[in-house]
Design an enzyme around this catalytic site. Sequence first.
Site, PDB file in Angstrom:
ATOM      1  N   LEU A  79      70.942  10.183  16.592  1.00 25.99           N
ATOM      2  CA  LEU A  79      71.374   8.936  17.216  1.00 25.99           C
ATOM      3  C   LEU A  79      71.089   9.070  18.704  1.00 25.99           C
ATOM      4  O   LEU A  79      71.223  10.167  19.267  1.00 25.99           O
ATOM      5  CB  LEU A  79      72.875   8.692  17.004  1.00 25.99           C
ATOM      6  N   ASP A  80      70.701   7.996  19.350  1.00 29.83           N
ATOM      7  CA  ASP A  80      70.426   8.033  20.789  1.00 29.83           C
ATOM      8  C   ASP A  80      71.670   8.432  21.571  1.00 29.83           C
ATOM      9  O   ASP A  80      72.804   8.258  21.109  1.00 29.83           O
ATOM     10  CB  ASP A  80      69.958   6.659  21.281  1.00 29.83           C
ATOM     11  N   ARG A  81      71.448   8.944  22.776  1.00 29.76           N
ATOM     12  CA  ARG A  81      72.552   9.367  23.643  1.00 29.76           C
ATOM     13  C   ARG A  81      73.566   8.242  23.832  1.00 29.76           C
ATOM     14  O   ARG A  81      74.763   8.450  23.813  1.00 29.76           O
ATOM     15  CB  ARG A  81      72.011   9.805  25.008  1.00 29.76           C
TER      16      ARG A  81
END
Length: 157
Positions: A79-81
């Site tokens: 998952l993106d930051r």
Amino acid sequence: MATSMPKEESYEWGLKAFASELEAKTTAVYYDGEKTFSVAEVYLDENILVADKPKGITSEDYESLVKTKYSTATLCHRLDRNTDGLICFALNENAEKELLLAFKNRDIDKYYLAEVYGAFKNKKDTLTAYLVKNSADSTVKIFSNKVDMSISLSTAH
């Protein structure tokens, strides 16, 4: 005569005390200099761990945090930051193979909920774009029309 700590030392001590207190409750803590993160288990069995990753930490840093509590944990997707949500970890080699295959074959559905500010032109609509991933240089390009080697992306509201 009472002595006082310099402001910086007092601040550091306060952060360390907070992290220690949190660690005692969760056993796995990550501090990035601004925020403290912990492992929030949603589902756990002998094969997999599903955790609620907060935004503000990379999947790789979250995996390192998870490994402090579950040493065999292997991240199965990212998952993106700036995205929070459920993230899956395999706890053994067989589970890793099964989960990676399931993600690769798209046997696992992923759903995203986006918070939008402002108003859409239409009350209901489906937006479609096309993604082309270049594994060689780790880039992704998005196109408004279908192109060779593209994968369809749809977002409904």
